[in-house]
Design a protein around this motif. Structure first.
Motif, PDB file in Angstrom:
ATOM      1  N   CYS A  46       0.700  -0.890   0.232  1.00 20.79           N
ATOM      2  CA  CYS A  46      -0.046  -0.073  -0.074  1.00 20.79           C
ATOM      3  C   CYS A  46       0.939   1.425   0.201  1.00 20.79           C
ATOM      4  O   CYS A  46       1.798   1.434   0.752  1.00 20.79           O
ATOM      5  N   LEU A  47       0.411   2.197  -0.802  1.00 19.32           N
ATOM      6  CA  LEU A  47       1.335   3.350  -0.932  1.00 19.32           C
ATOM      7  C   LEU A  47       0.865   4.467  -0.265  1.00 19.32           C
ATOM      8  O   LEU A  47       1.133   5.705  -0.088  1.00 19.32           O
ATOM      9  N   THR A  48      -0.201   4.329   0.563  1.00 24.81           N
ATOM     10  CA  THR A  48      -1.133   5.167   1.364  1.00 24.81           C
ATOM     11  C   THR A  48      -1.329   6.569   0.369  1.00 24.81           C
ATOM     12  O   THR A  48      -1.399   7.563   0.811  1.00 24.81           O
ATOM     13  N   CYS A  49      -1.584   6.369  -0.897  1.00 23.07           N
ATOM     14  CA  CYS A  49      -1.969   7.431  -1.714  1.00 23.07           C
ATOM     15  C   CYS A  49      -3.311   7.924  -1.713  1.00 23.07           C
ATOM     16  O   CYS A  49      -3.497   8.895  -2.123  1.00 23.07           O
ATOM     17  N   ALA A  50      -4.176   6.899  -1.115  1.00 21.66           N
ATOM     18  CA  ALA A  50      -5.554   7.616  -0.824  1.00 21.66           C
ATOM     19  C   ALA A  50      -6.529   7.633  -2.123  1.00 21.66           C
ATOM     20  O   ALA A  50      -7.465   8.027  -2.205  1.00 21.66           O
ATOM     21  N   ASN A  51      -6.036   6.959  -3.429  1.00 21.68           N
ATOM     22  CA  ASN A  51      -6.860   6.869  -4.342  1.00 21.68           C
ATOM     23  C   ASN A  51      -8.237   6.173  -4.042  1.00 21.68           C
ATOM     24  O   ASN A  51      -9.143   6.352  -4.882  1.00 21.68           O
ATOM     25  N   CYS A  52      -7.835   5.197  -3.545  1.00 19.53           N
ATOM     26  CA  CYS A  52      -9.035   4.086  -3.365  1.00 19.53           C
ATOM     27  C   CYS A  52     -10.279   4.969  -2.274  1.00 19.53           C
ATOM     28  O   CYS A  52     -11.359   5.068  -2.669  1.00 19.53           O
ATOM     29  N   PHE A  78      -6.200   7.640   4.648  1.00 19.47           N
ATOM     30  CA  PHE A  78      -4.824   7.088   4.587  1.00 19.47           C
ATOM     31  C   PHE A  78      -3.721   8.290   4.833  1.00 19.47           C
ATOM     32  O   PHE A  78      -2.560   7.943   4.488  1.00 19.47           O
ATOM     33  N   TYR A  82      -4.431   1.045   6.398  1.00 15.41           N
ATOM     34  CA  TYR A  82      -5.134   0.271   5.453  1.00 15.41           C
ATOM     35  C   TYR A  82      -6.157  -0.647   6.295  1.00 15.41           C
ATOM     36  O   TYR A  82      -7.571  -0.716   6.032  1.00 15.41           O
ATOM     37  N   CYS A 103      -6.519   1.633  -7.520  1.00 15.52           N
ATOM     38  CA  CYS A 103      -5.544   1.531  -6.878  1.00 15.52           C
ATOM     39  C   CYS A 103      -4.267   1.366  -7.586  1.00 15.52           C
ATOM     40  O   CYS A 103      -4.147   0.308  -8.650  1.00 15.52           O
ATOM     41  N   PRO A 104      -3.255   2.161  -7.613  1.00 17.81           N
ATOM     42  CA  PRO A 104      -2.128   2.320  -8.540  1.00 17.81           C
ATOM     43  C   PRO A 104      -1.285   0.736  -8.436  1.00 17.81           C
ATOM     44  O   PRO A 104      -0.879   0.252  -9.515  1.00 17.81           O
ATOM     45  N   VAL A 105      -1.345   0.021  -7.239  1.00 19.94           N
ATOM     46  CA  VAL A 105      -0.788  -1.049  -7.077  1.00 19.94           C
ATOM     47  C   VAL A 105      -1.674  -2.408  -7.022  1.00 19.94           C
ATOM     48  O   VAL A 105      -1.441  -3.320  -6.393  1.00 19.94           O
ATOM     49  N   ILE A 118      -4.291  -3.197  -5.275  1.00 22.05           N
ATOM     50  CA  ILE A 118      -4.855  -3.824  -3.963  1.00 22.05           C
ATOM     51  C   ILE A 118      -6.370  -4.108  -3.934  1.00 22.05           C
ATOM     52  O   ILE A 118      -6.825  -3.139  -4.631  1.00 22.05           O
TER      53      ILE A 118
HETATM   54  S1  SF4 Z   1      -5.340   3.361  -3.581  1.00 21.34           S
HETATM   55 FE1  SF4 Z   1      -4.294   1.356  -3.186  1.00 21.34          FE
HETATM   56  S2  SF4 Z   1      -2.057   2.115  -2.523  1.00 21.34           S
HETATM   57 FE2  SF4 Z   1      -3.323   3.828  -2.535  1.00 21.34          FE
HETATM   58  S3  SF4 Z   1      -4.024   3.930  -0.408  1.00 21.34           S
HETATM   59 FE3  SF4 Z   1      -5.506   2.626  -1.328  1.00 21.34          FE
HETATM   60  S4  SF4 Z   1      -4.854   0.672  -0.977  1.00 21.34           S
HETATM   61 FE4  SF4 Z   1      -3.163   1.826  -0.783  1.00 21.34          FE
END
Ligand code: SF4
Ligand code: SF4
Ligand code: SF4
Ligand code: SF4
Lengths: 271, 384
Positions: B262-268, B301, B321, B351-353, B355
């Motif tokens: 998790c990037l804690t980017c907050a996109n989700c 996040f 998360y 989610c860029p990665v 998840i």
């Molecule tokens: S979008 Fe993905 S990477 Fe970014 S905070 Fe949410 S779960 Fe983490």
């Protein structure tokens, strides 16, 4: 009654391109309000008139690259109540900190006809490596809105709004479609400090990381994503090694992707 | 239930009627690389003949081989773009000598008609209605915006690669919360919509648009399409006893595993149609004569989100998360009486990665000893 004496502001330049200082001059419309409230006492880029210190606020642009500058910053700290660094050079060492990964003497002989006249330190270091810094404004260059925000916050005795979360939050708030998810363009937004209002993704570019690492950046996970989408180690190394190359999390990540060239004599990095 | 037929060429008349009644018409349209929500002047602004391909961390626009107007699923925007704007000024304040004057901005100034609202998003809107309009504290801006919103639902003719509304009981057929609902039918040369009315206002507006009765056979066509969509779900989630699953597994090795990714980017949270958290920013101008209070979409996040005196409570990625998924799927039930997830799949796609909320649930569920799972099931059977 409010303050009678106008606070005195000084703007100092170290190794840098002047772009951040120019953001202050670029505040055309607001500049009048600024000078109504603040005495711009030392700002060589704008005026030769110099009012002696001490100063209430010092804005410092640029990194320390010479012995002379290393001494100068000590004095500036002494005569400044509040010291604010502006931009990637002052905050992280800037693009010139690329020298920190190599031997600077190799560059000097390549760039200058008479290298014997050049006196420089081995490393380009941020202001905070030398003196206590009260506030950091990120960006390469800084955003003039954020500059006005800290000045306004200072004048009104409130906390500045310069959040340290990801660029993605700004990107999503403005409704921009993620370029990484929808087009596969590599983007540093998820590990980069907000402040630019996600300008690059809005123009269909990936974030270049001008504002440096955000709070708790998970750079290795993002690198793995880059690598899974086809970027090689060298490209990943280069993505992290730009304006904020020597900000700790970016430095470590770029070093993790460095491919040892045969016979290279890379000096050990130390700050 | 009365179902009528609207020829696809007559959809424009619906937009015109709504506009004449003072609505700003909003619907899906092609943005940079994705189908987004924006103003719709004509049906030509719809993503005609386009679709999307979605999976964890990827979204691609693709051409369809027909002229479908709604042949795709949900994109990066949700209707909270309009009902819960990401940046909203709550009030302005002006110094008047030794006192000050406050100007509040609680009332919405524009009424919206939403075209093409999917069933999962209707559930999401109804969840946010509960959050903002039920109980002790009412969000005045949300309420004034929401009360005049006209909703035209679209039943999904296909499911996306990250959709799992069937698991969450929230789709693919819109069953409530709309003024009009449409199912798009494309059969050779015929292109029409089966229209169902949900409210008196919907019926009144439908009377202004040319339409005809549907035959019994045509009515069944919608059922077949929706059955097919339900069978195509890209994802699924076992929700049995899910609240206890999370409460039992507050400590679990999987949290460390997801924290590595998790990037804690907050996109989700930004794309989630039910996530509602906001932060407040007070701004002043240089003169000190004016101040404003802004509300901005926030996320659990960030470090600031849990900042109290002395620091952030959730400083680790793992704790952030865990907070998010536990709120969505477990504590939300205690707090609002429903799940906080409607299975729209946005958090997975954006989610860029990559998840994946369904995969994380699965991993935790499968890690439990079978005996634990069986006890849970036994309790469930006894309780039902
Ligand atoms: S979008 Fe993905 S990477 Fe970014 S905070 Fe949410 S779960 Fe983490
Ligand atoms: S485009 Fe970049 S900054 Fe914007 S949401 Fe995607 S990863 Fe984040
Ligand atoms: S948690 Fe994910 S799948 Fe569930 S409603 Fe939110 S965005 Fe959609
Ligand atoms: S989750 Fe269900 S209702 Fe939502 S877009 Fe997918 S198929 Fe349609």
């Amino acid at each position: 009654m409010r303050k009678i004496r106008k606070p005195k502001l000084a703007v100092w330049k170290f190794a840098s391109c002047d772009g951040c200082q120019l953001s202050l001059l670029d505040c055309e419309d607001e500049l009048l309000s600024v000078v109504n409230k603040i005495d711009i006492a030392y700002f060589l880029e704008a005026s030769r008139n110099v009012v002696r210190g001490p100063y209430d606020i010092s804005l410092v642009e640029g990194s320390v690259t010479t012995q002379h500058d290393a001494e100068r910053i000590q004095n500036i700290r002494k005569i400044s109540k509040l010291l604010i660094t502006i931009g990637a050079c002052a905050t992280a060492g800037g693009i010139q900190s690329l020298r920190n990964f190599k031997d600077v003497k190799d560059f000097i002989s390549l760039v200058y006809a008479n290298p014997q006249y050049i006196e420089t330190l081995d490393k380009s270091t941020p202001i905070a490596s030398h003196v206590r810094v009260d506030y950091e404004l990120r960006g390469c260059p800084i955003n003039k809105r954020q500059l006005l925000e800290i000045i306004s916050a200072y004048l009104n005795e409130r906390k500045p709004n310069t959040p340290s979360h990801s660029v993605c939050i700004e990107c999503k708030r403005r409704g921009t479609v993620c370029v990484m998810v929808s087009q596969g363009i590599p983007c540093l937004g998820p590990v980069t400090h907000a402040g630019c209002n996600a300008i690059c993704p809005t123009y269909c570019r990936g974030c270049y990381g001008c504002y440096g690492p955000k709070e708790t950046p998970n750079t290795s996970s993002l690198s793995e994503k880059f690598s899974n989408s086809g970027l090689n180690n060298d490209s990943i190394m280069r993505m992290f090694r730009t304006f904020n190359a020597c900000a700790e999390p970016f430095r470590k990540e770029s070093e993790a992707h460095e491919i040892e060239e045969a016979g290279s004599n890379k000096p050990e990095y130390s700050t | 239930m009365n179902i009528v037929i609207l020829e696809s060429d007559h959809l424009q008349i619906l937009l015109d009627v709504l506009r004449k009644r003072g609505y700003q018409v909003i619907g899906p349209t092609l943005g940079d690389g994705a189908i987004v929500y924006d103003g719709l002047n004509t049906t030509a602004n719809l993503p005609i003949g386009w679709t999307d391909e979605q999976d964890g961390g990827t979204y691609r626009l693709k051409k369809r081989n027909d002229k479908a107007l709604f042949g795709y699923n949900v994109g990066p925007h949700s209707w909270k773009k309009y009902l819960l704007p990401s940046e909203l000024r709550l009030w302005k304040i002006k110094r008047n000598g030794n006192s000050f004057q406050i100007v509040t901005e609680n009332e919405a100034t524009q009424k919206f008609a939403f075209i093409g609202v999917r069933s999962c998003d209707i559930h999401a809107i109804s969840i946010q209605d509960k959050v903002f309009m039920n109980g002790q504290y009412i969000d005045q801006h949300y309420k004034s915006q929401r009360k005049d919103t006209f909703i035209v639902a679209v039943n999904c003719g296909k499911a996306g690669g990250t959709c799992f509304c069937v698991s969450m009981n929230s789709g693919p057929r819109a069953t409530f919360g709309f003024d009009l609902a449409m199912t798009e039918i494309l059969e050779g040369e015929n292109h029409y919509f089966l229209i169902e009315t949900g409210t008196e206002l919907g019926a009144e507006i439908l009377r202004e648009i040319p339409h005809k009765e549907a035959s019994e056979k045509q009515k069944c066509a919608a059922d077949d399409i929706l059955k097919n969509t339900a069978e195509q779900m890209g994802r699924s989630m076992d929700t049995s006893n899910i609240k206890d699953l999370f409460y039992r597994n507050h400590e679990h090795p999987r949290w460390n595993n997801v924290a590595e990714r998790c990037l804690t980017c907050a996109n989700c949270t930004m794309v989630c149609p039910t996530c509602f958290c906001t932060t407040i920013e007070d701004v002043t101008d240089l003169t000190g004569e004016h101040a404003e209070r802004w509300r901005k979409l926030d996320s659990c996040f960030t470090m600031d989100f849990s900042y109290i005196h002395g620091g952030s409570v959730r400083s680790s990625i793992k704790s952030r998360y865990r907070q998010w998924i536990t709120h969505k799927l477990a504590t939300w039930i205690d707090q609002f009486g429903t799940s906080g997830c409607v299975g729209c799949g946005r958090c997975i796609t954006w989610c860029p990665v990559a998840i994946d909320i369904t995969e994380e649930v699965d991993a935790i569920r499968k890690s439990e000893p079978v005996s634990e799972r069986q006890t849970t099931e036994a309790v469930e059977i006894k309780g039902s």
